[in-house]
Design a protein around this motif. Structure first.
Motif, PDB file in Angstrom:
ATOM      1  N   LYS A  42     -31.395 -17.327  -4.656  1.00  0.00           N
ATOM      2  CA  LYS A  42     -32.190 -18.417  -3.789  1.00  0.00           C
ATOM      3  C   LYS A  42     -32.611 -19.896  -3.377  1.00  0.00           C
ATOM      4  O   LYS A  42     -32.110 -19.448  -2.025  1.00  0.00           O
ATOM      5  N   GLN A  62     -32.575 -14.385  -0.002  1.00  0.00           N
ATOM      6  CA  GLN A  62     -34.159 -13.855  -0.443  1.00  0.00           C
ATOM      7  C   GLN A  62     -33.784 -13.679  -2.010  1.00  0.00           C
ATOM      8  O   GLN A  62     -35.300 -12.742  -2.103  1.00  0.00           O
ATOM      9  N   GLY A  63     -32.716 -13.583  -2.507  1.00  0.00           N
ATOM     10  CA  GLY A  63     -32.979 -13.928  -3.665  1.00  0.00           C
ATOM     11  C   GLY A  63     -31.881 -12.865  -4.260  1.00  0.00           C
ATOM     12  O   GLY A  63     -32.204 -11.986  -5.744  1.00  0.00           O
ATOM     13  N   CYS A 296     -32.150  -5.472  -8.264  1.00  0.00           N
ATOM     14  CA  CYS A 296     -32.555  -7.370  -8.630  1.00  0.00           C
ATOM     15  C   CYS A 296     -33.904  -6.869  -9.037  1.00  0.00           C
ATOM     16  O   CYS A 296     -34.449  -6.868  -8.008  1.00  0.00           O
ATOM     17  N   ASP A 299     -35.429  -9.785  -5.973  1.00  0.00           N
ATOM     18  CA  ASP A 299     -35.859  -9.702  -4.763  1.00  0.00           C
ATOM     19  C   ASP A 299     -37.009  -8.373  -4.632  1.00  0.00           C
ATOM     20  O   ASP A 299     -36.864  -8.088  -4.050  1.00  0.00           O
TER      21      ASP A 299
END
Length: 443
Positions: A42, A62-63, A296, A299
């Motif tokens: 991000k 958002q990641g 993930c 996030d």
């Protein structure tokens, strides 16, 4: 640099124990100027802002981490290639956008951007692409739902089978190329279940559920869906993306994921207006490293990462739903933007918009290409590479709720779960009488 100096440097490197750099040691650069091996987080998400869909860019911001890798070809299965060469020249679009004179293979291998029917042809290429042609059984899948904060799923639904049987376009399992059941006109049968529902009575009468769908070749004949789902509306509390039990057939089931978003798009073509928006280079996951897919950590586990993303040439098609939802209290998806791989004819991503033309949801689809799921696979080993979907992420970018459809589930013991064109699923397997049927829908 002259030859003598080059030779001197090479000898010096060898004597020092360092070999000269080879092509494999070099890091290729994508056309967008991103060095292969770069990890997108991000913090540097802006580097890929023009290489992913607007919705997928929200996920990266958002990641959802991406590792940029060199693109690799996805070669068609030999039977599919032969069928395309033999039969595609006779295929035409009918007056209502239906497919005529089709037997097997890719319907329209040659496309013209100026053809007024190009969007419909791209969609038929997607429908009858090379991933599978006869039957498919994806076993031990799972739907997991997450809040905007991530963490453990607030609801999870293990699914025994995602099964498909094609009556048209068959190539590897007899009968070929068609298997019309008594000339009923059924083009495809699909079943989903048993779906294990972790709720005790009185909310549910049984701990499992099924769904069966028949799709017909005729543009004048609607799908028929049988389902034994009976979900009380109030159970979902404040979850914003779910309506009543009929949402299964309208826009969503078990979270954000809607029935028409399976495999990226599973809607009936006649219910949509397609527009060709052009071609572009986009990042997509085609040769995923992880199977099962991994949540993930960056996030909170709402998507899949890290994974290998490569630059692909895609067609961009807009799918508009001209008819409002038949359920007045359900905000139907008004528009979908589909990104379709021009080599493999699978959907890599999809953005979905509400009736105010605001981005509502985004799909990120993760695939891998290999001749078996695992190095020690024994039940499903193919003589050529196949395309396997590892996961589909569907996030509501307005609310932040996320759904991951794992294929297969990471919670189950590792075993072969993808059976493609192996005759595992027959048309007699996907019949409503096989399941507990509470409802029948025509839509």
């Amino acid at each position: 640099m002259n030859r003598a100096l080059s030779f001197t440097i090479a000898i010096t490197m060898l004597l020092a124990g360092a070999a000269p750099a080879t092509a494999a040691d070099l890091k290729p650069v994508t056309p967008a100027g991103i060095e292969s091996g770069t990890v997108i987080t991000k913090a540097n998400a802006a580097k890929v802002s023009s290489l992913v869909s607007p919705g997928n860019y929200v996920l990266v911001s958002q990641g959802m981490e991406m590792k940029i890798v060199p693109a690799r070809d996805y070669n068609w299965p030999p039977p599919f290639r032969v069928s395309t060469e033999q039969d595609s020249s006779q295929v035409r679009l009918g007056p209502h956008g239906e497919l005529t004179n089709y037997l097997a293979g890719l319907p329209f291998p040659l496309l013209d951007a100026n053809d007024p029917g190009i969007a419909q042809k791209i969609m038929w290429n997607f429908q009858f692409g090379p991933a599978y042609s006869d039957d498919l059984d994806s076993q031990d899948t799972e739907i997991q739902n997450f809040t905007p904060g991530g963490g453990n799923p607030f609801a999870a639904y293990p699914i025994g089978h995602l099964a498909v049987y094609r009556n048209l376009g068959r190539e590897e399992v007899a009968p070929t190329p068609t298997d019309y059941d008594g000339d009923t006109g059924i083009m495809e049968r699909m079943a989903l279940g048993p779906i294990i529902v972790p709720i005790e009575p009185p909310f549910w009468q049984t701990p499992w559920a099924y769904m069966v769908r028949y799709r017909y070749s005729s543009p004048r004949r609607s799908d028929i869906v049988w389902s034994d789902l009976s979900v009380p509306r109030y159970w979902y509390g404040e979850f914003p993306s779910i309506g009543n039990s009929d949402y299964l057939l309208g826009n969503a089931f078990f979270g954000n994921l809607d029935l028409d978003s399976l495999f990226g798009f599973a809607g009936r073509f006649q219910d949509f207006d397609f527009k060709f928006l052009g071609e572009k280079e986009m990042l997509a996951v085609v040769h995923a490293r992880s199977l099962p897919a991994r949540r993930c950590a960056a996030d909170g586990g709402r998507t899949i990462c890290p994974e290998d993303w490569e630059l692909r040439h895609v067609y961009v098609v807009e799918a508009d739903a001209p008819r409002p939802s038949r359920f007045a209290d359900i905000p139907a998806i008004a528009k979908r933007i589909l990104y379709i791989d021009s080599q493999g004819w699978f959907i890599t991503a999809s953005d979905q918009y509400d009736h105010d033309d605001k981005l509502w949801k985004t799909l990120a689809i993760f695939n891998t290409v290999r001749d078996r799921e695992y190095p020690d696979s024994k039940a499903a080993v193919y003589s050529f590479d196949r395309l396997f979907q590892t996961a589909l992420v569907d996030e509501d970018v307005q609310s932040g709720y996320s759904t991951i459809f794992f294929t297969p589930s990471p919670e189950r013991p590792q075993h072969d779960t993808w059976f493609i064109n192996q005759g595992i699923i027959s048309q007699r397997w996907i019949v409503p009488q096989r399941f507990t049927t509470h409802r029948e829908y025509f839509y």
